[in-house]
Design an enzyme around this catalytic site. Structure first.
Site, PDB file in Angstrom:
ATOM      1  N   HIS A 114       0.792  -1.234   0.000  1.00 49.15           N
ATOM      2  CA  HIS A 114       0.000   0.000   0.000  1.00 49.15           C
ATOM      3  C   HIS A 114       0.820   1.278   0.000  1.00 49.15           C
ATOM      4  O   HIS A 114       0.267   2.366   0.092  1.00 49.15           O
ATOM      5  CB  HIS A 114      -0.969   0.013   1.187  1.00 49.15           C
ATOM      6  CG  HIS A 114      -2.173  -0.839   0.960  1.00 49.15           C
ATOM      7  ND1 HIS A 114      -2.096  -2.215   0.900  1.00 49.15           N
ATOM      8  CD2 HIS A 114      -3.477  -0.530   0.757  1.00 49.15           C
ATOM      9  CE1 HIS A 114      -3.309  -2.699   0.684  1.00 49.15           C
ATOM     10  NE2 HIS A 114      -4.160  -1.711   0.591  1.00 49.15           N
ATOM     11  N   ASP A 115       2.125   1.163  -0.072  1.00 47.51           N
ATOM     12  CA  ASP A 115       2.972   2.353  -0.113  1.00 47.51           C
ATOM     13  C   ASP A 115       2.420   3.313  -1.180  1.00 47.51           C
ATOM     14  O   ASP A 115       2.286   2.940  -2.347  1.00 47.51           O
ATOM     15  CB  ASP A 115       4.401   1.941  -0.470  1.00 47.51           C
ATOM     16  CG  ASP A 115       5.401   3.050  -0.226  1.00 47.51           C
ATOM     17  OD1 ASP A 115       6.181   2.929   0.735  1.00 47.51           O
ATOM     18  OD2 ASP A 115       5.402   4.043  -0.986  1.00 47.51           O
ATOM     19  N   GLY A 181      -0.794  -4.121   4.972  1.00 50.88           N
ATOM     20  CA  GLY A 181       0.033  -5.198   5.485  1.00 50.88           C
ATOM     21  C   GLY A 181       0.657  -4.810   6.822  1.00 50.88           C
ATOM     22  O   GLY A 181       1.063  -3.664   7.021  1.00 50.88           O
ATOM     23  N   HIS A 185       2.746  -1.192   7.443  1.00 51.17           N
ATOM     24  CA  HIS A 185       1.855  -0.324   8.227  1.00 51.17           C
ATOM     25  C   HIS A 185       2.368  -0.126   9.652  1.00 51.17           C
ATOM     26  O   HIS A 185       2.440   1.009  10.135  1.00 51.17           O
ATOM     27  CB  HIS A 185       0.458  -0.944   8.256  1.00 51.17           C
ATOM     28  CG  HIS A 185      -0.538  -0.161   9.049  1.00 51.17           C
ATOM     29  ND1 HIS A 185      -0.979   1.085   8.654  1.00 51.17           N
ATOM     30  CD2 HIS A 185      -1.176  -0.422  10.217  1.00 51.17           C
ATOM     31  CE1 HIS A 185      -1.850   1.542   9.548  1.00 51.17           C
ATOM     32  NE2 HIS A 185      -1.977   0.651  10.502  1.00 51.17           N
ATOM     33  N   TYR A 191      -1.828   4.348  12.319  1.00 48.73           N
ATOM     34  CA  TYR A 191      -2.838   5.045  13.098  1.00 48.73           C
ATOM     35  C   TYR A 191      -4.231   4.649  12.601  1.00 48.73           C
ATOM     36  O   TYR A 191      -4.411   4.267  11.438  1.00 48.73           O
ATOM     37  CB  TYR A 191      -2.675   6.580  12.997  1.00 48.73           C
ATOM     38  CG  TYR A 191      -3.519   7.164  11.896  1.00 48.73           C
ATOM     39  CD1 TYR A 191      -4.807   7.627  12.174  1.00 48.73           C
ATOM     40  CD2 TYR A 191      -3.086   7.181  10.593  1.00 48.73           C
ATOM     41  CE1 TYR A 191      -5.617   8.095  11.151  1.00 48.73           C
ATOM     42  CE2 TYR A 191      -3.885   7.649   9.575  1.00 48.73           C
ATOM     43  CZ  TYR A 191      -5.148   8.099   9.854  1.00 48.73           C
ATOM     44  OH  TYR A 191      -5.955   8.545   8.850  1.00 48.73           O
ATOM     45  N   ASN A 474       3.917   6.983   6.960  1.00 55.29           N
ATOM     46  CA  ASN A 474       2.972   6.083   6.296  1.00 55.29           C
ATOM     47  C   ASN A 474       2.235   6.759   5.142  1.00 55.29           C
ATOM     48  O   ASN A 474       1.645   6.069   4.317  1.00 55.29           O
ATOM     49  CB  ASN A 474       1.960   5.518   7.299  1.00 55.29           C
ATOM     50  CG  ASN A 474       2.386   4.148   7.826  1.00 55.29           C
ATOM     51  OD1 ASN A 474       3.368   3.577   7.367  1.00 55.29           O
ATOM     52  ND2 ASN A 474       1.638   3.614   8.777  1.00 55.29           N
ATOM     53  N   TYR A 475       2.272   8.076   5.100  1.00 52.24           N
ATOM     54  CA  TYR A 475       1.710   8.773   3.943  1.00 52.24           C
ATOM     55  C   TYR A 475       2.848   9.123   2.996  1.00 52.24           C
ATOM     56  O   TYR A 475       3.108  10.289   2.692  1.00 52.24           O
ATOM     57  CB  TYR A 475       0.961  10.037   4.368  1.00 52.24           C
ATOM     58  CG  TYR A 475      -0.342   9.778   5.095  1.00 52.24           C
ATOM     59  CD1 TYR A 475      -0.863   8.492   5.195  1.00 52.24           C
ATOM     60  CD2 TYR A 475      -1.073  10.819   5.659  1.00 52.24           C
ATOM     61  CE1 TYR A 475      -2.071   8.254   5.852  1.00 52.24           C
ATOM     62  CE2 TYR A 475      -2.278  10.594   6.312  1.00 52.24           C
ATOM     63  CZ  TYR A 475      -2.774   9.303   6.409  1.00 52.24           C
ATOM     64  OH  TYR A 475      -3.963   9.085   7.041  1.00 52.24           O
TER      65      TYR A 475
END
Ligand SMILES: Cc1cc2nc3c(=O)[nH]c(=O)nc-3n(C[C@H](O)[C@H](O)[C@H](O)COP(=O)(O)OP(=O)(O)OC[C@H]3O[C@@H](n4cnc5c(N)ncnc54)[C@H](O)[C@@H]3O)c2cc1C
Ligand SMILES: *C1O[C@H](CO)[C@@H](O)[C@H](O)[C@H]1NC(C)=O
Ligand SMILES: *[C@@H]1O[C@H](CO)[C@@H](O)[C@H](O)[C@H]1NC(C)=O
Ligand SMILES: *[C@@H]1O[C@H](CO)[C@@H](O)[C@H](O)[C@H]1NC(C)=O
Ligand SMILES: *[C@@H]1O[C@H](CO)[C@@H](O)[C@H](O)[C@H]1NC(C)=O
Ligand SMILES: *[C@@H]1O[C@H](CO)[C@@H](O)[C@H](O)[C@H]1NC(C)=O
Ligand SMILES: *[C@@H]1O[C@H](CO)[C@@H](O)[C@H](O)[C@H]1NC(C)=O
Ligand SMILES: *[C@@H]1O[C@H](CO)[C@@H](O)[C@H](O)[C@H]1NC(C)=O
Ligand SMILES: *[C@@H]1O[C@H](CO)[C@@H](O)[C@H](O)[C@H]1NC(C)=O
Ligand SMILES: *[C@@H]1O[C@H](CO)[C@@H](O)[C@H](O)[C@H]1NC(C)=O
Ligand SMILES: *[C@@H]1O[C@H](CO)[C@@H](O)[C@H](O)[C@H]1NC(C)=O
Length: 531
Positions: A114-115, A181, A185, A191, A474-475
């Site tokens: 999901h990156d 994942g 994550h 979060y 994560n963003y």
């Protein structure tokens, strides 16, 4: 330090040793496959070649695409890996690390894929993808206090497994998208809507099993506290491969209450500006059991606000709180929906209550693939009415961009910013996510959506953190800086935005555990320049 590429090595060997015939030189795929196949010890029950996909394999593109979550990074010109190793055993990870290092191939580690900028499956030089989707076991201890989850497990599998095994008594604080994942994550913080009560995923992680650059399998006690600190929020891919995490489960009430109040222009005579002013006053200070995410978008040139809530309690108690602290919202009983915590996972995906079984969170492959861009910001002081009006104007002018404002406070403010590598704690009112999604290929559409996102981001600069303008790992956002040749100076540019003062400590840990900088990628932690 630059080592000669494998191609140069092969070509020189070829020139000097095969004078008699024009046999083709061995290619990288074959050399790599040979190397991992010969790696000892190997597990005879799961030979590594059965889990390795080179470009010759007819399944190669499918395997690669299965965990691509941003179509911008999957087309005919995207550089493809030399091979994908879909590890099914720890020896496969050891072999992949050892051989990638030996052959000077870069490694990309992918769990849920999901990156946002595809950094788990992209590279500009020859590389291997270590895909973790086969390593997805979840072992919950019988006392329901903890669980060991492998990196390839998705949040949906963890949530479902934990709720199921505990008869809905336990949950875990992590993201709102069940496809994420555990590998990526958790190591970026993690979060979700229980953050104000329980903090981030990393605040509830108590051990990890990893494979380091030397191929050693280590846990918390053998890796050292500094590395365990770095893995919690610092992005594991700069340090090692995480095989599994030990998580601490948290109690959840029998029923939680959710709501999603959507206002266009105004609600009951209170206009959106006033509602947002009020939201800023209460969102990070209200009861820790309550999380209200504000999403701003536009509809027909009018600002649309969604106040989406998660309350760890019943609706009577929730209404008591909102009537006292946020009466302007006018939340009423019929808008409050009580459900099991596990069912709320679907509500947060915008699935209308009762229309799908909770098992849908186990689906690994999304129904629709999209093109997307994300960015982040942190807000530390309330934005004035004039500011809000300017922001709304920017949104109206860039109608393909939405913003999600996620309140901090509560447990997030109790945890010191040095406790883990994740630095954004007390002092932050909320975090912003900028989002643009599109559904058709082509550079024109992409450029339009990217420039709209950039314009909204620029319009926000007066209201967000500065020096540095902080960002959430994560963003993932490659606009804030990338490192092409892994220097300390390059790394510092994005490093202080993601990690603030924790950056230097991450560099120290990196320099200790991976001095040769094997675990590097476009936004990795650099080793210290002074050797
Ligand atoms: C639809 C969607 C919703 C999201 N919602 C949230 C949310 O609610 N909360 C939130 O915090 N974030 C959210 N995110 C962001 C998400 O947390 C990050 O993209 C996260 O990195 C995804 O982890 P992954 O394993 O799926 O990704 P990957 O793309 O597999 O990995 C991401 C990064 O971690 C590294 N990595 C992955 N596995 C390992 C491993 N086993 N060992 C070492 N390094 C590893 C990769 O190399 C890469 O650098 C969302 C993203 C999407 C696309
Ligand atoms: C590239 O092109 C080929 C044929 O033109 C096609 O089959 C393939 O799916 C395309 N996509 C990628 C990502 O390679
Ligand atoms: C590995 O692959 C080979 C060739 O496809 C097959 O014959 C063998 O049964 C496989 N081994 C296992 C343990 O799956
Ligand atoms: C193809 O993918 C690359 C990333 O690998 C991207 O930079 C490029 O813009 C994409 N091309 C198109 C036409 O979308
Ligand atoms: C747990 O999962 C099993 C298998 O899917 C199912 O039969 C059972 O009803 C579930 N139990 C609970 C409490 O959800
Ligand atoms: C709300 O009302 C104020 C005062 O009339 C006005 O300045 C503001 O633009 C309005 N906001 C919206 C979103 O309409
Ligand atoms: C948008 O606004 C215009 C002008 O006010 C109106 O004519 C139109 O019906 C609106 N469209 C929608 C979808 O609300
Ligand atoms: C709702 O929860 C509160 C505790 O938060 C409790 O006192 C009350 O009895 C509950 N009400 C109902 C109707 O269950
Ligand atoms: C609650 O709010 C909804 C949506 O605004 C409205 O339709 C409904 O009439 C309200 N109910 C009560 C009891 O006020
Ligand atoms: C941008 O938004 C407008 C209005 O909703 C829509 O018509 C258009 O298709 C969107 N553009 C893209 C690229 O999605
Ligand atoms: C990498 O570092 C060297 C030495 O500092 C520099 O000359 C070069 O421009 C940098 N960038 C690339 C892409 O090599």
């Amino acid at each position: 330090m630059k080592s000669p590429t494998i191609k140069t090595l092969i070509i020189s060997l070829f020139l000097f040793t095969i004078p008699t015939s024009f046999a083709s030189p061995p290619n990288l795929e074959d050399v790599f496959t040979q190397c991992i196949t010969n790696f000892k010890p190997s597990n005879p029950k799961s030979p590594i070649q059965n889990f390795t996909y080179t470009q010759k394999n007819p399944k190669f593109l499918t395997i690669l695409n299965n965990y691509v979550r941003n179509l911008r990074y999957f087309n005919n010109t995207t550089r493809k890996p030399v091979a994908i190793v879909a590890a099914a055993d720890v020896t496969h990870i050891q072999a992949t690390i050892t051989c990638a290092k030996k052959l000077s191939l870069q490694l990309r580690i992918r769990s849920g894929g999901h990156d946002y900028d595809g950094l788990s499956y992209l590279s500009t030089i020859d590389f291997i993808v270590l895909d973790m989707f086969n390593l997805r076991s979840i072992e919950i201890d019988p006392k329901l206090d903890t669980a060991w989850v492998q990196s390839g497990a998705t949040l949906g599998e963890i949530y479902y497994g934990v709720a199921n095994k505990s008869n809905d008594l336990r949950g875990f604080p992590a993201g709102v998208c069940p496809g994420l994942g555990a590998g990526g994550h958790f190591s970026g913080g993690g979060y979700g809507n229980m953050m104000r009560k329980y903090g981030l995923s990393i605040d509830n992680i108590i051990d990890a099993k990893i494979v380091d650059a030397k191929g050693r399998v280590l846990d918390r006690s053998s890796m050292g506290e500094d590395l365990f600190w770095a893995l919690r929020g610092g992005g594991a891919a700069s340090f090692c491969v995480v095989l599994a995490w030990k998580i601490k489960l948290v109690p959840v009430p029998e029923k939680v209450t959710v709501f999603n109040v959507i206002t266009v222009g105004n609600r009951g005579g209170v206009n959106t500006t006033e509602l947002v002013v009020k939201w800023q006053e209460i969102a990070d200070k209200i009861d820790n059991d309550l999380f209200i995410r504000l999403t701003l978008s536009t509809s027909n040139k009018t600002v649309k606000a969604s106040f989406m809530g998660m309350f760890l309690g019943n609706s009577s108690k929730l209404l008591e709180i909102t009537n006292a602290k946020f009466p302007e919202l006018g939340l009423n009983k019929t808008e409050c929906i009580e459900m099991k915590w596990i069912e709320s996972v679907l509500f947060w995906l915008d699935i209308p209550p009762g229309t799908a079984p909770t098992t849908v969170m186990l689906n690994r492959i999304p129904q629709k693939q999209i093109y997307l861009k994300r960015k982040s910001d942190y807000v530390q002081k309330p934005i004035s009415r004039t500011g809000l009006d300017a922001i709304f104007k920017a949104l109206i002018e860039n109608e393909n961009v939405t913003m999600a404002w996620n309140p901090y406070g509560g447990r997030m403010s109790d945890i010191p910013s040095t406790e883990t590598a994740f630095p954004h704690r007390a002092g932050n009112m909320f975090k912003i996510q900028y989002a643009a999604n599109w559904f058709v290929p082509g550079e024109a559409v992409a450029n339009e959506c990217l420039s709209q996102t950039e314009r909204v981001f620029q319009a926000m600069s007066p209201y967000v953190s500065k020096n540095p303008r902080e960002a959430f790992l994560n963003y993932r956002d490659v606009d804030i800086g990338t490192s092409l040749n892994s220097t300390y100076e390059e790394g510092k540019v994005y490093g202080v935005k993601y990690f603030k003062n924790n950056f230097e400590r991450l560099v120290q840990v990196k320099t200790r555990v991976d001095p040769d900088n094997f675990f590097r990628y476009e936004q990795s932690i650099p080793v210290h320049s002074r050797h």
